[in-house]
Design a protein around this motif. Structure first.
Motif, PDB file in Angstrom:
ATOM      1  N   LEU A  60      28.604 -13.264  67.496  1.00  0.00           N
ATOM      2  CA  LEU A  60      28.418 -13.026  68.913  1.00  0.00           C
ATOM      3  C   LEU A  60      27.642 -14.148  69.579  1.00  0.00           C
ATOM      4  N   LEU A  61      26.692 -14.721  68.827  1.00  0.00           N
ATOM      5  CA  LEU A  61      25.789 -15.711  69.413  1.00  0.00           C
ATOM      6  C   LEU A  61      26.409 -17.102  69.458  1.00  0.00           C
ATOM      7  N   ALA A  62      27.166 -17.445  68.423  1.00  0.00           N
ATOM      8  CA  ALA A  62      27.661 -18.816  68.333  1.00  0.00           C
ATOM      9  C   ALA A  62      28.695 -19.080  69.419  1.00  0.00           C
ATOM     10  N   PRO A  63      28.505 -20.144  70.186  1.00  0.00           N
ATOM     11  CA  PRO A  63      29.465 -20.429  71.263  1.00  0.00           C
ATOM     12  C   PRO A  63      30.820 -20.916  70.738  1.00  0.00           C
ATOM     13  N   HIS A  64      30.838 -21.522  69.541  1.00  0.00           N
ATOM     14  CA  HIS A  64      32.093 -22.068  69.014  1.00  0.00           C
ATOM     15  C   HIS A  64      32.282 -21.631  67.580  1.00  0.00           C
ATOM     16  N   ASP A  65      33.454 -21.871  67.063  1.00  0.00           N
ATOM     17  CA  ASP A  65      33.680 -21.665  65.642  1.00  0.00           C
ATOM     18  C   ASP A  65      33.008 -22.821  64.887  1.00  0.00           C
ATOM     19  N   PRO A  66      32.233 -22.502  63.829  1.00  0.00           N
ATOM     20  CA  PRO A  66      31.485 -23.571  63.158  1.00  0.00           C
ATOM     21  C   PRO A  66      32.375 -24.526  62.370  1.00  0.00           C
ATOM     22  N   PHE A  67      33.615 -24.123  62.151  1.00  0.00           N
ATOM     23  CA  PHE A  67      34.479 -24.956  61.316  1.00  0.00           C
ATOM     24  C   PHE A  67      35.524 -25.725  62.126  1.00  0.00           C
ATOM     25  N   THR A  68      35.666 -25.398  63.417  1.00  0.00           N
ATOM     26  CA  THR A  68      36.714 -26.035  64.215  1.00  0.00           C
ATOM     27  C   THR A  68      36.358 -27.489  64.496  1.00  0.00           C
ATOM     28  N   GLY A  91      33.097 -33.483  65.234  1.00  0.00           N
ATOM     29  CA  GLY A  91      33.215 -32.812  66.517  1.00  0.00           C
ATOM     30  C   GLY A  91      32.902 -31.327  66.467  1.00  0.00           C
ATOM     31  N   ARG A  92      32.247 -30.838  65.393  1.00  0.00           N
ATOM     32  CA  ARG A  92      31.892 -29.419  65.309  1.00  0.00           C
ATOM     33  C   ARG A  92      30.583 -29.182  66.059  1.00  0.00           C
ATOM     34  N   ASP A  93      30.487 -28.040  66.688  1.00  0.00           N
ATOM     35  CA  ASP A  93      29.314 -27.723  67.499  1.00  0.00           C
ATOM     36  C   ASP A  93      28.100 -27.480  66.587  1.00  0.00           C
ATOM     37  N   ILE A  94      27.022 -28.271  66.758  1.00  0.00           N
ATOM     38  CA  ILE A  94      25.873 -28.179  65.847  1.00  0.00           C
ATOM     39  C   ILE A  94      25.159 -26.841  66.013  1.00  0.00           C
ATOM     40  N   LEU A  95      25.041 -26.358  67.265  1.00  0.00           N
ATOM     41  CA  LEU A  95      24.357 -25.082  67.481  1.00  0.00           C
ATOM     42  C   LEU A  95      25.051 -23.952  66.720  1.00  0.00           C
ATOM     43  N   SER A  96      26.376 -23.909  66.822  1.00  0.00           N
ATOM     44  CA  SER A  96      27.105 -22.844  66.119  1.00  0.00           C
ATOM     45  C   SER A  96      26.917 -22.966  64.621  1.00  0.00           C
ATOM     46  N   ARG A  97      26.924 -24.193  64.132  1.00  0.00           N
ATOM     47  CA  ARG A  97      26.757 -24.393  62.688  1.00  0.00           C
ATOM     48  C   ARG A  97      25.359 -23.959  62.247  1.00  0.00           C
ATOM     49  N   LEU A  98      24.359 -24.251  63.080  1.00  0.00           N
ATOM     50  CA  LEU A  98      23.001 -23.816  62.744  1.00  0.00           C
ATOM     51  C   LEU A  98      22.928 -22.290  62.682  1.00  0.00           C
ATOM     52  N   ILE A  99      23.579 -21.634  63.658  1.00  0.00           N
ATOM     53  CA  ILE A  99      23.526 -20.170  63.700  1.00  0.00           C
ATOM     54  C   ILE A  99      24.201 -19.577  62.470  1.00  0.00           C
ATOM     55  N   TYR A 100      25.376 -20.092  62.111  1.00  0.00           N
ATOM     56  CA  TYR A 100      26.043 -19.584  60.908  1.00  0.00           C
ATOM     57  C   TYR A 100      25.273 -19.978  59.650  1.00  0.00           C
ATOM     58  N   GLY A 101      24.625 -21.163  59.699  1.00  0.00           N
ATOM     59  CA  GLY A 101      23.867 -21.625  58.528  1.00  0.00           C
ATOM     60  C   GLY A 101      22.703 -20.714  58.194  1.00  0.00           C
ATOM     61  N   SER A 102      22.175 -19.996  59.219  1.00  0.00           N
ATOM     62  CA  SER A 102      21.050 -19.091  58.942  1.00  0.00           C
ATOM     63  C   SER A 102      21.454 -18.025  57.933  1.00  0.00           C
TER      64      SER A 102
END
Lengths: 304, 251
Positions: A60-68, A91-102
């Motif tokens: 819900l929080l991540a603005p993008h797919d972390p793998f796209t 070109g992957r969104d760092i914020l989304s990756r950080l959120i999924y990385g948690s």
């Protein structure tokens, strides 16, 4: 409303609890009160609760797919519209990756926190309580594990078991238990000859019962404190393994692996490596603060 | 048949050069229903005799028997149902993380009782603690209350012999009297035999019928409490010990 609140408070703080559960809840509540009076520890707890929520509601929080991947938008700087923390080399969104990385971080931390202290507690208390040859044997094994630098030993395990997040967890756990065993043994040695253990022995209790029911409860609090203080080190070790390519494998958004990817661009595109670094730093700090606060609450030697 | 009998009991700590002989050739009998006192200076081996009997001091030789049954290396459930001990320091003898309820219910469980609830209430009542103390933790209790809990724990298996290791020395003078009176009442109520260690001769004089005087791990003299009061001793050490207990006398 306020009346019922004070009613609950009185019920919890009473000197004369009426039932088993009330006594237990009262002890917990008093611990919570003294924990709450430590603002830094509350700050740490707050960060960790946020981390938990972040991991739970990642989709819900991540603005993008972390793998796209979006190669047209690679290495965008901070504050780019739609990518507040920029994008990485693919070109992957760092914020989304950080959120999924948690999620990965919590997964590692939870597993290590379940394996290492439990193993250490068993080894330490058995060695400390039985003494003699068993003590000698178990402690020499502990010494052998302690003699290796932690990351090097973990590296060797991962190399033998194969790269991957589960094996990284296993390797970190295998290298993390000896200090817990040492602590548990030291605690056990101070407890084993105390009068209250003698008293239980006089009731005919066997060694297993004494260790699990009487020695463990007294060791666990100092172990919990030690675990929270070690969490930072565990996250860093996991990140280190990820950085070396032996932990989480791409494209997994593990924070250490993200730093490793960002390393190539660190001079021109510093945020790619810095953002996951800041995340690791924040969570490590939170665990340390929480550990400090818990030590004040749980340490049985600290008689208030 | 004596309730407790010790013959040529030796107890030592450590091995080889570190060996310390704490008790040397102790021989005495305690009759059923009697209160027997062990007195002497610190380190004279009084408590060690108890610890050897209960198995807390593992290195001993000689002969010990309880109600005519010899005590072996391993003590069975029956032994712990017969012999129980109250420790010196009530601040150290209760588990800091266990409530009174947990302590007593575990003790009762270990001794195979099934009617645990009513027994806990009865035990607390016996030692003069109301039901409101049942779920308290040791840090919520005073020294005297803790010692009452320790006595309740020792009474839980319904023993016939109670070992008292200076049960009042860690307590306030006013509380000492309460605990001693409680013990006297309990002895009458439950037909208990007491073996009591103390360095306080006033306590021993109040509680005991016979005493053994110990020095350097050996029993110097066994005498009745009336002889003790009258200072009718044969041994000079006993006399000097009794004199010292009277306080400083200006010659």
């Amino acid at each position: 409303m306020s009346e019922t609140q004070t009613g609950w408070r009185d019920w919890l703080l009473t000197d004369t609890p009426q039932s088993r559960n009330q006594a237990r809840l009262a002890a917990l509540f008093q611990g919570w009160l003294s924990f709450r009076s430590n603002p830094m520890a509350m700050f740490g707890l707050g960060i960790l609760i946020l981390l938990l929520l972040m991991a739970a509601f990642a989709p819900l929080l991540a603005p993008h797919d972390p793998f796209t991947q979006d190669l047209a938008n690679r290495l965008k700087p901070l504050g780019t519209p739609d990518h507040p923390l920029g994008t990485d080399s693919l070109g992957r969104d760092i914020l989304s990756r950080l959120i999924y990385g948690s999620r990965i971080t919590l997964y590692i931390v939870t597993l290590v926190a379940l394996i290492a202290p439990v193993a250490g507690l068993m080894v330490g208390t058995i060695a400390g309580y039985t003494g003699g040859w068993i003590d000698l044997g178990l402690m020499r094994i502990t010494d052998i594990f302690l003699a290796f630098p932690r990351l090097v030993l973990a590296l060797a395990f991962v190399a033998a078991l194969g790269a991957g997040i589960e094996n990284a967890v296993l390797a970190i756990s295998l290298t993390a238990w000896p200090p817990y065993a040492r602590i548990a043994r030291a605690e056990t040695l101070t407890i084993r000859n105390s009068d209250y253990i003698s008293a239980v022995r006089l009731q005919g209790a066997g060694p297993i019962r004494i260790i699990t029911k009487h020695i463990w409860p007294l060791c666990i609090s100092s172990l919990i404190v030690r675990v929270t203080l070690d969490m930072a080190g565990i996250i860093l070790a996991a990140a280190g393994l990820g950085f070396l390519g032996l932990g989480a494998q791409p494209p997994s958004p593990e924070w250490g692996a993200m730093i490793s990817e960002g390393r190539r661009f660190i001079l021109d595109h510093w945020w790619v490596a810095t953002m996951p670094g800041l995340a690791i730093f924040t969570v490590s700090l939170a665990f340390n603060l929480l550990g400090d606060g818990l030590r004040d609450v749980l340490d049985p030697k600290d008689e208030k | 048949m004596s309730a407790l009998s010790f013959e040529g009991l030796n107890v030592w700590f450590g091995e080889g050069r570190d060996r310390v002989d704490a008790v040397k050739g102790a021989t005495f009998q305690v009759a059923p229903g009697e209160t027997f006192g062990l007195v002497g200076e610190s380190g004279s081996g009084k408590s060690t005799i108890m610890r050897a009997l209960t198995g807390l001091a593992p290195h001993w030789s000689g002969h010990m028997s309880v109600n005519g049954r010899p005590v072996g290396r391993r003590r069975d459930k029956e032994f712990y149902k017969t012999v129980q001990m109250v420790f010196q320091d009530p601040y150290a003898s209760l588990h800091p993380r266990q409530s009174v309820d947990q302590v007593l219910s575990e003790t009762l469980y270990l001794h195979g009782f099934t009617d645990i609830e009513p027994r806990i209430e009865k035990l607390l009542d016996d030692v003069g603690l109301g039901p409101s103390f049942r779920f308290r933790y040791p840090h919520q209790l005073s020294g005297g209350q803790r010692q009452r809990v320790a006595i309740a724990r020792a009474l839980a298996p319904e023993p016939s012999i109670l070992l008292l290791d200076e049960p009042t020395s860690a307590l306030d003078v006013s509380v000492q009297a309460e605990i001693l009176n409680l013990l006297t009442d309990l002895r009458a109520e439950h037909d208990l035999t007491f073996l009591m260690v103390s360095h306080d001769l006033a306590v021993v004089g109040h509680m005991c019928e016979r005493i053994a005087v110990m020095q350097f791990g050996e029993i110097v003299e066994i005498l009745g409490v009336d002889e003790m009061r009258a200072m009718q001793t044969t041994q000079p050490y006993t006399r000097s010990l009794l004199k010292a207990s009277l306080g400083y006398i200006r010659d």
